[in-house]
Scaffold this motif. Sequence first.
Motif, PDB file in Angstrom:
ATOM      1  N   THR A 144     -19.813 -24.005  10.576  1.00 31.73           N
ATOM      2  CA  THR A 144     -18.530 -23.460  10.125  1.00 31.73           C
ATOM      3  C   THR A 144     -18.632 -21.964   9.867  1.00 31.73           C
ATOM      4  OG1 THR A 144     -17.956 -25.592   9.110  1.00 31.73           O
ATOM      5  CG2 THR A 144     -16.709 -23.656   8.399  1.00 31.73           C
ATOM      6  N   VAL A 147     -18.313 -19.972  13.016  1.00 30.48           N
ATOM      7  CA  VAL A 147     -16.921 -19.897  13.485  1.00 30.48           C
ATOM      8  C   VAL A 147     -16.186 -18.803  12.710  1.00 30.48           C
ATOM      9  CG1 VAL A 147     -14.750 -21.144  13.743  1.00 30.48           C
ATOM     10  CG2 VAL A 147     -16.911 -22.325  14.167  1.00 30.48           C
ATOM     11  N   SER A 148     -16.438 -18.740  11.409  1.00 29.14           N
ATOM     12  CA  SER A 148     -15.826 -17.685  10.590  1.00 29.14           C
ATOM     13  C   SER A 148     -16.315 -16.311  11.031  1.00 29.14           C
ATOM     14  CB  SER A 148     -16.154 -17.915   9.105  1.00 29.14           C
ATOM     15  OG  SER A 148     -15.617 -19.133   8.650  1.00 29.14           O
ATOM     16  N   GLU A 151     -14.454 -15.301  14.114  1.00 32.97           N
ATOM     17  CA  GLU A 151     -13.074 -14.943  13.804  1.00 32.97           C
ATOM     18  C   GLU A 151     -12.979 -13.537  13.210  1.00 32.97           C
ATOM     19  OE1 GLU A 151      -9.181 -16.916  11.569  1.00 32.97           O
ATOM     20  OE2 GLU A 151     -11.209 -17.647  11.126  1.00 32.97           O
ATOM     21  N   LEU A 208     -12.297 -18.799  20.393  1.00 36.32           N
ATOM     22  CA  LEU A 208     -12.221 -19.229  18.997  1.00 36.32           C
ATOM     23  C   LEU A 208     -11.639 -20.636  18.892  1.00 36.32           C
ATOM     24  CD1 LEU A 208     -12.612 -18.544  16.025  1.00 36.32           C
ATOM     25  CD2 LEU A 208     -10.333 -17.480  16.047  1.00 36.32           C
ATOM     26  N   ARG A 209     -10.609 -20.908  19.696  1.00 42.74           N
ATOM     27  CA  ARG A 209     -10.008 -22.240  19.681  1.00 42.74           C
ATOM     28  C   ARG A 209     -11.012 -23.309  20.099  1.00 42.74           C
ATOM     29  NH1 ARG A 209      -8.141 -25.245  23.691  1.00 42.74           N
ATOM     30  NH2 ARG A 209      -8.100 -23.501  25.176  1.00 42.74           N
ATOM     31  N   ARG A 210     -11.807 -23.013  21.114  1.00 42.60           N
ATOM     32  CA  ARG A 210     -12.787 -23.984  21.586  1.00 42.60           C
ATOM     33  C   ARG A 210     -13.881 -24.212  20.546  1.00 42.60           C
ATOM     34  NH1 ARG A 210     -11.983 -25.526  26.758  1.00 42.60           N
ATOM     35  NH2 ARG A 210     -10.688 -24.195  28.103  1.00 42.60           N
ATOM     36  N   HIS A 211     -14.275 -23.177  19.843  1.00 38.65           N
ATOM     37  CA  HIS A 211     -15.247 -23.351  18.757  1.00 38.65           C
ATOM     38  C   HIS A 211     -14.703 -24.309  17.707  1.00 38.65           C
ATOM     39  CE1 HIS A 211     -18.344 -19.894  19.040  1.00 38.65           C
ATOM     40  NE2 HIS A 211     -17.899 -20.185  20.249  1.00 38.65           N
ATOM     41  N   ARG A 212     -13.463 -24.096  17.358  1.00 39.12           N
ATOM     42  CA  ARG A 212     -12.842 -24.955  16.333  1.00 39.12           C
ATOM     43  C   ARG A 212     -12.730 -26.400  16.808  1.00 39.12           C
ATOM     44  NH1 ARG A 212      -8.157 -20.508  14.841  1.00 39.12           N
ATOM     45  NH2 ARG A 212      -9.328 -19.403  13.198  1.00 39.12           N
ATOM     46  N   GLU A 213     -12.448 -26.575  18.093  1.00 38.86           N
ATOM     47  CA  GLU A 213     -12.354 -27.929  18.637  1.00 38.86           C
ATOM     48  C   GLU A 213     -13.701 -28.646  18.573  1.00 38.86           C
ATOM     49  OE1 GLU A 213      -8.764 -27.359  21.956  1.00 38.86           O
ATOM     50  OE2 GLU A 213     -10.865 -27.168  22.549  1.00 38.86           O
ATOM     51  N   LEU A 215     -16.202 -27.946  16.546  1.00 37.73           N
ATOM     52  CA  LEU A 215     -16.506 -28.174  15.134  1.00 37.73           C
ATOM     53  C   LEU A 215     -15.725 -29.366  14.595  1.00 37.73           C
ATOM     54  CD1 LEU A 215     -17.741 -27.417  12.414  1.00 37.73           C
ATOM     55  CD2 LEU A 215     -15.898 -25.735  12.129  1.00 37.73           C
ATOM     56  N   ALA A 216     -14.441 -29.451  14.921  1.00 37.82           N
ATOM     57  CA  ALA A 216     -13.619 -30.559  14.429  1.00 37.82           C
ATOM     58  C   ALA A 216     -14.148 -31.898  14.932  1.00 37.82           C
ATOM     59  CB  ALA A 216     -12.163 -30.370  14.879  1.00 37.82           C
TER      60      ALA A 216
END
Length: 268
Positions: A144, A147-148, A151, A208-213, A215-216
């Motif tokens: 996480t 990811v921050s 960003e 960034l969107r793919r990183h969040r996906e 991670l989720a």
Amino acid sequence: MRRDRPTPTVGGKAGVFAPLEVSKRADAVVRRLSEGIRLGLLVPDEHLPSESDLAESFGVSPVTIREALTTLREQGLVVTRRGRRGGSFVRDVRGGASELLHDRLREVSPSELRDLADHYVAISGTSALLAAYRAGEQEVALITATVSDLECATHAAERRRAESRFQVELAAAAQSPRLTRATITLQSEVAPLLWLATASGADRAEVLRRHREILAAVVAGDGTRARSHAAAHVYAALTRAIALQLTLMAEGEDDSAPGRAAAEERAW
């Protein structure tokens, strides 16, 4: 008396200090530490473990560690300070490298780049799959944080390091030392080329969107989805890299290339 600074044992940094499997020569220690520094796993001004702690971590002699640190000092990657709070510290090697990366990208054929991406997907996809099943709270927190970092990054080099740390922490969360070491090697040898072509705001938002996906999916414990997102992330990067490669090859020795590279570096 042993120092009260413990050797890191958690996350991607643990892969940097893991025992050497085959080679016990100083160059192997240099390679491992330099990779950790260049990827940002070891941050500027970080105090490295003592020579005895490093020797214990790597499974080598203190003499080998001293030789390796000498080489790292010559390369400008570490600095040694004397005194009560002395020791070896990581130097700040952050900065732009787009022009050199453009040159490297020109030298790699599209088929070779695709093959490298296939290897990358095998490692990253498996790491994401296993991380979804094995990651604990601490590993998730480390992922996480990367990811921050991505960003908040405002510079190309910062974004590339955030990408690399994300991949390394993902592999570390899989709790596989071999996957972690393989990922660290890939981040040094392949990743800079794959993540070079992300100059536009839309491209950066997609990364960034793919990183969040990913991670989720890891947080949800969905290994299949995590692996699918990880593979899509790499292949999207490959598509951008090949497009940039073709553009660079068409431009050839265009005098404006250095200025354009600098502009892209700032735009990241």
